[in-house]
Design an enzyme around this catalytic site. Structure first.
Site, mmCIF file in Angstrom:
data_model
loop_
_atom_site.group_PDB
_atom_site.id
_atom_site.type_symbol
_atom_site.label_atom_id
_atom_site.label_comp_id
_atom_site.label_asym_id
_atom_site.label_seq_id
_atom_site.Cartn_x
_atom_site.Cartn_y
_atom_site.Cartn_z
ATOM 1 N N HIS A 12 0.881 -1.193 0.000
ATOM 2 C CA HIS A 12 0.000 0.000 0.000
ATOM 3 C C HIS A 12 0.902 1.222 0.000
ATOM 4 O O HIS A 12 1.451 1.604 1.030
ATOM 5 C CB HIS A 12 -0.904 -0.010 1.242
ATOM 6 C CG HIS A 12 -1.870 1.144 1.274
ATOM 7 N ND1 HIS A 12 -3.221 0.969 1.501
ATOM 8 C CD2 HIS A 12 -1.708 2.485 1.106
ATOM 9 C CE1 HIS A 12 -3.834 2.135 1.471
ATOM 10 N NE2 HIS A 12 -2.927 3.084 1.236
ATOM 11 N N HIS A 14 1.653 5.289 -1.675
ATOM 12 C CA HIS A 14 1.270 6.463 -2.472
ATOM 13 C C HIS A 14 2.528 7.024 -3.121
ATOM 14 O O HIS A 14 3.416 7.510 -2.436
ATOM 15 C CB HIS A 14 0.614 7.527 -1.581
ATOM 16 C CG HIS A 14 -0.662 7.051 -0.965
ATOM 17 N ND1 HIS A 14 -1.877 7.174 -1.593
ATOM 18 C CD2 HIS A 14 -0.908 6.403 0.190
ATOM 19 C CE1 HIS A 14 -2.821 6.636 -0.839
ATOM 20 N NE2 HIS A 14 -2.261 6.154 0.252
ATOM 21 N N LYS A 95 -8.925 -0.457 -5.836
ATOM 22 C CA LYS A 95 -9.006 0.180 -4.524
ATOM 23 C C LYS A 95 -10.318 0.944 -4.390
ATOM 24 O O LYS A 95 -10.638 1.792 -5.225
ATOM 25 C CB LYS A 95 -7.824 1.152 -4.356
ATOM 26 C CG LYS A 95 -7.845 2.003 -3.100
ATOM 27 C CD LYS A 95 -7.537 1.183 -1.855
ATOM 28 C CE LYS A 95 -7.681 2.012 -0.591
ATOM 29 N NZ LYS A 95 -6.576 2.915 -0.367
ATOM 30 N N HIS A 134 -10.488 1.110 1.733
ATOM 31 C CA HIS A 134 -10.225 2.048 2.828
ATOM 32 C C HIS A 134 -11.474 2.007 3.703
ATOM 33 O O HIS A 134 -12.472 2.641 3.389
ATOM 34 C CB HIS A 134 -9.983 3.463 2.282
ATOM 35 C CG HIS A 134 -9.653 4.454 3.353
ATOM 36 N ND1 HIS A 134 -8.475 5.167 3.387
ATOM 37 C CD2 HIS A 134 -10.347 4.841 4.451
ATOM 38 C CE1 HIS A 134 -8.465 5.948 4.459
ATOM 39 N NE2 HIS A 134 -9.594 5.766 5.123
ATOM 40 N N HIS A 168 -4.700 -0.794 5.731
ATOM 41 C CA HIS A 168 -4.155 -0.079 6.895
ATOM 42 C C HIS A 168 -5.059 -0.179 8.121
ATOM 43 O O HIS A 168 -5.561 0.821 8.617
ATOM 44 C CB HIS A 168 -3.850 1.389 6.551
ATOM 45 C CG HIS A 168 -4.879 2.111 5.738
ATOM 46 N ND1 HIS A 168 -6.205 2.159 6.084
ATOM 47 C CD2 HIS A 168 -4.772 2.809 4.588
ATOM 48 C CE1 HIS A 168 -6.855 2.864 5.181
ATOM 49 N NE2 HIS A 168 -6.013 3.264 4.249
ATOM 50 N N ASP A 240 1.424 2.534 3.553
ATOM 51 C CA ASP A 240 0.568 3.718 3.406
ATOM 52 C C ASP A 240 1.427 4.975 3.499
ATOM 53 O O ASP A 240 0.991 6.013 3.990
ATOM 54 C CB ASP A 240 -0.569 3.746 4.439
ATOM 55 C CG ASP A 240 -1.639 4.770 4.074
ATOM 56 O OD1 ASP A 240 -1.682 5.211 2.910
ATOM 57 O OD2 ASP A 240 -2.422 5.144 4.969
HETATM 58 C C1 NCD Z 1 -3.427 9.092 2.100
HETATM 59 C C2 NCD Z 1 -2.958 10.131 1.072
HETATM 60 O O1 NCD Z 1 -2.407 11.157 1.490
HETATM 61 O O2 NCD Z 1 -3.117 9.891 -0.121
HETATM 62 N N1 NCD Z 1 -3.459 9.699 3.397
HETATM 63 C C3 NCD Z 1 -3.403 9.064 4.579
HETATM 64 O O3 NCD Z 1 -3.548 9.712 5.609
HETATM 65 N N2 NCD Z 1 -3.185 7.777 4.657
HETATM 66 C C4 NCD Z 1 -4.732 8.529 1.679
HETATM 67 C C5 NCD Z 1 -5.152 7.306 2.446
HETATM 68 O O4 NCD Z 1 -4.597 6.224 2.253
HETATM 69 O O5 NCD Z 1 -6.059 7.415 3.273
HETATM 70 ZN ZN ZN Z 2 -3.252 5.081 1.602
#
Ligand code: NCD
Ligand code: ZN
Length: 336
Positions: A12, A14, A95, A134, A168, A240
């Site tokens: 996971h 970003h 997702k 999520h 998460h 995450d």
């Molecule tokens: C994530 C993001 O910034 O894209 N933020 C977070 O707090 N985890 C999005 C997400 O996974 O909820």
């Molecule tokens: Zn995330």
């Protein structure tokens, strides 16, 4: 004794886009064999073209590193079987975000009536495409994830062949759900294994620990640690890691997200060791469980970590990492 991790996977992640992608992608690509890349760009990744273009931007950003971006689509209840068949080979999962629940999720799902979701979820189930969720309602912030558990359960019951990954997870309720349904799995982050709400807001407010879902109570963290340290076969590491520029974190209206990618392995080794968990369990948590759950064969990468102090940088190119400026016990020695 150095510790070697084989083909670590981050299920996971970003990676963002544009300049931020160029800054953060090499950091994950250096120590991980691959990562499940989240689709919450602006606009979100919803077409085959967007997947292919985003993947090639990622490949370009990582340069020569041996790293596979496992792509995801942003769930839409309008996806038809025909569409899913046409993208199946390009994605590892889809997702699902409840609408507006977190960063860039405005185009998410606004209700969970099974009837409305059935055609897409049935097609995913038949095609063997996992569904990552999520799982938060829009209730009181500390209760959002626990309130979502009945939705996980209903989806798991209605689509028994669909692999559902609770992303998460942060609560003991989600941990308990894992063993009630064969088709429920979970990712766990590094930060949720380490912090509670007290660390975020119990003293002076810590914007770099603020994320969605918010860190919960000590007993929740204990429940997460129990399954992670024991390498429960249905849990896998998903950082995450969610980078935001420093200005977007250190301001009124702080963006949600903790940036852990460059220090995750070092901290996980220390965490497992300090809790007396065998390194074989970390290997399962960081790679082997994900290989089985997602049926992946990651590229070969051996990450050797050595017990010698490593001071976490204050900032990585404009993004403040988790535990900035603290001294960790392990450092990355070599990556082969
Ligand atoms: C994530 C993001 O910034 O894209 N933020 C977070 O707090 N985890 C999005 C997400 O996974 O909820
Ligand atoms: Zn995330």
């Amino acid at each position: 004794m150095p510790t070697t991790l084989h083909s670590p996977l981050d299920m996971h992640l970003h990676l963002r886009d544009g300049e931020m992608l160029k800054r953060v992608a090499p950091l994950s690509a250096y120590t991980f064999s691959g990562a499940l890349v989240m689709p919450n760009l602006v606009p979100p990744v919803t077409s085959k073209e967007e997947i292919l273009e985003y993947r090639s931007r990622i490949i370009k950003a990582i340069g020569n590193e041996n790293f596979v971006p496992y792509m995801t689509l942003f769930f839409q209840p309008t996806y038809t079987r025909e569409f899913l068949e046409s993208v199946q080979d390009e994605i590892t999962a889809i997702k699902l975000y409840p609408a507006g629940i977190t960063t860039n999720s405005e185009g998410g799902v606004s209700g969970f009536e099974i009837g409305a979701l059935r055609p897409t979820l049935e097609a995913m189930s038949e095609l063997g495409i996992p569904l990552c969720i999520h799982g938060e309602t829009n209730g009181f912030v500390m209760d959002r994830e626990a309130e979502f558990v009945p939705i996980y359960e209903s989806l798991a019951l209605h689509f028994p062949k669909l692999k559902i990954i609770m992303e998460h997870i942060t609560t003991k309720e989600s941990v308990a759900a894992l063993d009630r349904f064969e088709n429920l799995y979970a990712t766990i982050t590094l930060h949720h294994l380490m912090i509670t709400l007290d660390d975020v807001a119990g003293g002076m407010l810590q914007p770099h620990l603020f994320c969605k879902p918010i860190a919960k109570r000590p007993e929740d963290r204990e429940a997460l640690l129990r399954v992670a340290l024991a390498a429960h076969p249905k849990v896998m590491f998903g950082s995450d890691s969610a980078p935001h520029p420093r200005e977007a974190k250190e301001c009124p209206g702080c963006a949600a997200g903790v940036f852990t990618a460059p220090i995750a392995l070092q901290m996980l080794v220390e965490l497992f060791e300090s809790n007396g968990a065998p390194i074989e369990n970390l290997q399962k948590f960081i790679s082997d469980n994900a290989r089985k759950i997602y049926q992946l064969t990651p590229v070969k990468k051996e990450v050797v970590l050595q017990k010698s102090p490593f001071v976490v940088p204050e900032i990585y190119d404009g993004v403040v990492p988790f535990h900035a400026k603290t001294t960790l016990q392990y450092t990355i020695h070599t990556v082969i």
